[in-house]
Design a protein around this motif. Structure first.
Motif, PDB file in Angstrom:
ATOM      1  N   THR A  89      -7.381   2.630  -2.483  1.00  0.00           N
ATOM      2  CA  THR A  89      -6.777   2.526  -3.811  1.00  0.00           C
ATOM      3  C   THR A  89      -5.312   2.916  -3.685  1.00  0.00           C
ATOM      4  O   THR A  89      -4.997   3.983  -3.175  1.00  0.00           O
ATOM      5  N   VAL A  90      -4.439   2.038  -4.134  1.00  0.00           N
ATOM      6  CA  VAL A  90      -3.017   2.315  -3.982  1.00  0.00           C
ATOM      7  C   VAL A  90      -2.331   2.287  -5.334  1.00  0.00           C
ATOM      8  O   VAL A  90      -2.656   1.477  -6.202  1.00  0.00           O
ATOM      9  N   ARG A  91      -1.418   3.255  -5.521  1.00  0.00           N
ATOM     10  CA  ARG A  91      -0.673   3.336  -6.776  1.00  0.00           C
ATOM     11  C   ARG A  91       0.654   2.620  -6.578  1.00  0.00           C
ATOM     12  O   ARG A  91       1.413   2.945  -5.672  1.00  0.00           O
ATOM     13  N   ILE A  92       0.893   1.609  -7.417  1.00  0.00           N
ATOM     14  CA  ILE A  92       2.141   0.847  -7.346  1.00  0.00           C
ATOM     15  C   ILE A  92       2.729   0.804  -8.747  1.00  0.00           C
ATOM     16  O   ILE A  92       2.257   0.062  -9.604  1.00  0.00           O
ATOM     17  N   ASN A  93       3.714   1.638  -9.003  1.00  0.00           N
ATOM     18  CA  ASN A  93       4.328   1.651 -10.327  1.00  0.00           C
ATOM     19  C   ASN A  93       5.847   1.595 -10.192  1.00  0.00           C
ATOM     20  O   ASN A  93       6.520   2.615 -10.151  1.00  0.00           O
ATOM     21  N   GLY A  97      -7.255  -6.202  -0.059  1.00  0.00           N
ATOM     22  CA  GLY A  97      -8.494  -5.506  -0.371  1.00  0.00           C
ATOM     23  C   GLY A  97      -8.318  -4.144  -1.019  1.00  0.00           C
ATOM     24  O   GLY A  97      -9.261  -3.361  -1.097  1.00  0.00           O
ATOM     25  N   TYR A  98      -7.119  -3.842  -1.499  1.00  0.00           N
ATOM     26  CA  TYR A  98      -6.901  -2.561  -2.180  1.00  0.00           C
ATOM     27  C   TYR A  98      -7.195  -2.699  -3.667  1.00  0.00           C
ATOM     28  O   TYR A  98      -7.010  -3.767  -4.257  1.00  0.00           O
ATOM     29  N   LYS A  99      -7.609  -1.591  -4.262  1.00  0.00           N
ATOM     30  CA  LYS A  99      -7.636  -1.499  -5.713  1.00  0.00           C
ATOM     31  C   LYS A  99      -6.258  -0.992  -6.106  1.00  0.00           C
ATOM     32  O   LYS A  99      -5.735  -0.074  -5.483  1.00  0.00           O
ATOM     33  N   VAL A 100      -5.640  -1.603  -7.118  1.00  0.00           N
ATOM     34  CA  VAL A 100      -4.271  -1.230  -7.460  1.00  0.00           C
ATOM     35  C   VAL A 100      -4.227  -0.490  -8.792  1.00  0.00           C
ATOM     36  O   VAL A 100      -4.822  -0.920  -9.773  1.00  0.00           O
ATOM     37  N   VAL A 101      -3.562   0.644  -8.780  1.00  0.00           N
ATOM     38  CA  VAL A 101      -3.324   1.399 -10.009  1.00  0.00           C
ATOM     39  C   VAL A 101      -1.852   1.236 -10.352  1.00  0.00           C
ATOM     40  O   VAL A 101      -0.992   1.548  -9.539  1.00  0.00           O
ATOM     41  N   ASN A 102      -1.550   0.718 -11.554  1.00  0.00           N
ATOM     42  CA  ASN A 102      -0.143   0.443 -11.877  1.00  0.00           C
ATOM     43  C   ASN A 102       0.502   1.516 -12.742  1.00  0.00           C
ATOM     44  O   ASN A 102       1.547   1.296 -13.328  1.00  0.00           O
ATOM     45  N   LYS A 103      -0.167   2.692 -12.867  1.00  0.00           N
ATOM     46  CA  LYS A 103       0.432   3.724 -13.721  1.00  0.00           C
ATOM     47  C   LYS A 103       0.930   4.876 -12.882  1.00  0.00           C
ATOM     48  O   LYS A 103       0.401   5.136 -11.820  1.00  0.00           O
TER      49      LYS A 103
END
Lengths: 442, 294
Positions: free
Chosen positions: A222-226, A436-442
């Motif tokens: 899971t990667v955070r991209i904001n 294949g990552y789950k992306v968190v945009n916050k």
């Protein structure tokens, strides 16, 4: 057009110097282990070849099969291809691999590649203490230590001491002072530059140090991209006028045009944030800045916030989980990363800042004596080693092509950096999802 | 009766000529194609996947842009090939022999460079700091640095130009050869009937080499949709300013070798095969390439 390997690659900057000379010079000392014997296969890039050869020479009990390859630098996918092939045939894996690509160990540690050995408990713990915490963090994937960095590539601020003195400027310590100075330079000395934005890794130099969360692994896969985070936008806003006025041009130091315009003949580089491997190789070699001008200062920080910095590469060693000779494989990595024979001074055997603290101290002592620098750069580099922000994780997909295609091409066309952040975030998110990552945009 | 007998004789006579190539065709052409077809409809564990790989790659965010790039590139390139190759061949065919031989040689020279080497030359040509055509780059493209020459909007045209420059010479020679098969008395008869050089070129010669043009288009169409070397090298040389999935073939390559997704890559390869076949069928039926003498 210079076709050097240029992705992350600290060390490919340095031509492979005369190996024999290096061997003679370094054959004293060497962390030789009694236990290691048998045979191992080692895959290295051209820059690490002298180290492998020295190991062969000083460890007659171990039969080493050295294979050179492109080092996966410059966005190559050699190792991905090879490991898939070995996995398919069920044999042929090398025991130790060096990669120029700092994110290689991340995919090597996970299916379908599943190649990297967990070094925790295998590599001597007493030696591991010598690596800076951010370096070990970067090599830790899902709680397992899957690599050891050969060298560090922490960012510092390079300073042209001669020009700064000549213009009567004070070396900035914060990004704000740096930007204010940039505005002044644009007026008082147009043509001079205080940095550049055209690298495939410029986001590592400018967004990473301000803790911009666009590559932050927050949970397994899971990667955070904001890119709308204030830590990204405030830096972009600070940079916009500087890019526009030409004091931070969207050009790459590796292009002939850059060397021509700003390099030694014109000597227009006043300041430049850059990784430790820039030092003499880029300024003295590629850009031909004369001796006695450059030095390094502490990385810039945001106002009075705690200092953090970025990193550009720092090639890792990876041991295969398929190895039948763990002792020899570990012994080799130990030799390549911690032995004085290899790491005690800058040169063909150790072009980059050593990651292992005790030898780094020796290496810096030697670097400080180099008359190329106007003042010893070692202290700033050493301090920066521990300041690399840990919230920027290595991921399985390469982020530099996304930065280059979605941002640099637009900067070149005269657009503002702030306006490109949404596209950068989207590009990174798309690639993360495709990988294949789950992306968190916050 | 007569016709079938001569036909039957042709096959054993032709066989020795194709025999040396046949094993290579099977090992490097047919077998990989069958393997790709198999990979495209199966999962990584070998189980049946149906059209899943095709829909999955179609939904990939890089799929549509890559096909758009290829479409523009192929149209520009094929258009240039059609107009300039045929035009130059017709012009040359009207010249005196020595002049035409010199020009044919000049046109052919760039084609003697291997694909990758030709691209490397263009890296210099496109860099305003070292290019002999720097004034063109500045005035036409407004580029003062390499990164501006290869701005995303310019890319399909630049790649088409590189491909044209390396490939056109060979085709001009082929077309010239085709023009030579036209019996001279036909041309003379036309001239006696009052046809000028333009009428002869366009009303007489052009229809007679139609099949060669079709042949060129089929091969070039397949080649164009499979573009790989040019964007790949420019991508590396520009440190990533060109996407590593710019063309469809690059996307397949990245899927296979970066993401270990051979099945997805095979699906894209099959897409390209279908497009190539479709293009060939259209051109063959429209031009009557294999039609026996009318």
């Amino acid at each position: 057009m210079k076709l050097k390997r240029r992705w992350l690659v600290p060390a490919s900057l340095v031509a492979v110097a005369a190996t024999t000379g290096a061997l003679v010079a370094a054959s004293t000392g060497g962390a030789s282990s009694e236990k290691a014997s048998g045979s191992i296969t080692v895959w290295v890039d051209a820059v690490r070849l002298p180290v492998a050869k020295l190991y062969v020479k000083t460890h007659p009990k171990v039969k080493v099969n050295v294979v050179t390859y492109d080092g996966d630098g410059n966005g190559a996918t050699t190792m991905q291809t090879k490991i898939q092939l070995w996995n398919r045939t069920g044999k042929g894996w090398p025991d130790v691999v060096f990669s120029e690509q700092a994110n290689d160990p991340v995919w090597m540690a996970q299916p379908p590649f599943d190649f990297a050995l967990n070094l925790k408990g295998v590599f001597p713990a007493s030696l591991l203490k010598g690596w800076p915490a951010p370096s070990l963090a970067q090599c830790t994937v899902n709680g397992r230590l899957v690599c050891l960095q050969d060298n560090l590539a922490q960012e510092v601020l390079y300073v042209n001491k001669k020009l700064m003195g000549q213009f009567g400027y004070k070396v900035p310590t914060t990004w704000q002072q740096w930007a204010a100075l940039g505005a002044k330079v644009a007026k008082e000395h147009p043509g001079y530059i205080i940095g550049n934005m055209g690298e495939s890794f410029s986001h590592w130099l400018y967004l990473w140090p301000d803790r911009c969360p666009i590559s932050q692994v927050v949970a397994p896969k899971t990667v955070r991209i904001n890119s709308a985070d204030v830590h990204c936008t405030r830096m972009a806003t600070l940079l916009d006028p500087l890019i526009k006025s030409g004091v931070v041009p969207p050009e790459s130091v590796f292009t002939p045009a850059f060397a021509q315009k700003y390099g030694g003949d014109n000597d227009k580089i006043l300041l430049m944030p850059g990784p430790t491997w820039y030092a003499k190789d880029i300024f003295g070699g590629t850009l031909k800045v004369p001796a006695g001008e450059m030095t390094a200062a502490l990385p810039l920080r945001w106002k009075n916030e705690a200092p953090t910095t970025g990193q550009v590469g720092g090639g890792p060693w990876i041991v295969s989980k398929h190895t039948k000779n763990v002792a020899a494989a570990i012994d080799f990595v130990k030799f390549a990363t911690t032995s004085r024979a290899v790491k005690s001074k800058p040169g063909a055997l150790s072009p980059g800042f050593p990651s292992y603290g005790p030898v780094a101290t020796m290496w810096l002592k030697s670097l400080n004596k180099d008359t190329y620098f106007a003042a010893p750069p070692g202290a700033a580099m050493k301090a920066a080693a521990g300041l690399v922000w840990k919230g920027w994780s290595m991921v399985t997909y390469p982020d530099q092509p996304i930065w280059s295609t979605s941002v640099v091409t637009q900067l070149v066309a005269g657009k503002a950096l702030s306006d490109q952040l949404p596209a950068l975030g989207e590009g990174l998110s798309n690639n993360a999802k495709a990988a294949g990552y789950k992306v968190v945009n916050k | 009766m007569e016709a079938t007998r001569t036909r039957g004789l042709h096959i054993p006579r032709g066989l020795p000529f194709v025999l040396p190539y046949l094993p290579f065709l099977i090992v490097f052409g047919i077998a990989p194609t069958i393997y790709a077809l198999e990979l495209a409809v199966t999962n990584v564990d070998g189980s049946w996947a149906g059209v899943d790989n095709f829909t999955r790659t179609y939904d990939d965010f890089r799929f549509i842009p890559a096909f758009k790039h290829i479409l523009v590139y192929t149209v520009v390139w094929l258009g240039a090939l059609m107009v300039f190759v045929v035009g130059l061949a017709l012009l040359l065919h009207g010249r005196a022999n020595r002049v035409s031989a010199t020009y044919r040689f000049l046109f052919y020279i760039p084609g003697a460079l291997a694909g990758a080497a030709a691209v490397v030359i263009w890296l210099f040509m496109l860099d305003p700091t070292v290019s002999p055509g720097a004034f063109l780059l500045r005035d036409l493209l407004g580029a003062s640095i390499f990164a501006q020459s290869i701005a995303p909007g310019n890319l399909p045209y630049i790649f088409a130009m590189i491909a044209f420059w390396t490939g056109a010479g060979g085709w001009i020679v082929v077309m010239y050869g085709a023009l030579n098969t036209i019996p001279p008395d036909l041309e003379e008869a036309a001239r006696i009937d009052g046809a000028g050089p333009f009428t002869i070129a366009f009303r007489l010669k052009l229809p007679l080499i139609r099949k060669w043009i079709a042949y060129m288009l089929i091969l070039s169409f397949a080649l164009g949709t499979q573009l790989f070397v040019e964007p790949e090298i420019v991508q590396h040389a520009s440190f990533g300013l060109v996407s590593d999935t710019w063309s469809t073939n690059q996307l397949a390559y990245q899927l296979a070798f970066r993401y270990a997704d051979f099945n997805g890559a095979a699906a894209i390869a099959v897409d390209l095969l279908m497009i190539g076949l479709l293009g060939a069928v259209v051109i063959v039926t429209r031009s009557g390439l294999f039609r026996a003498e009318d």
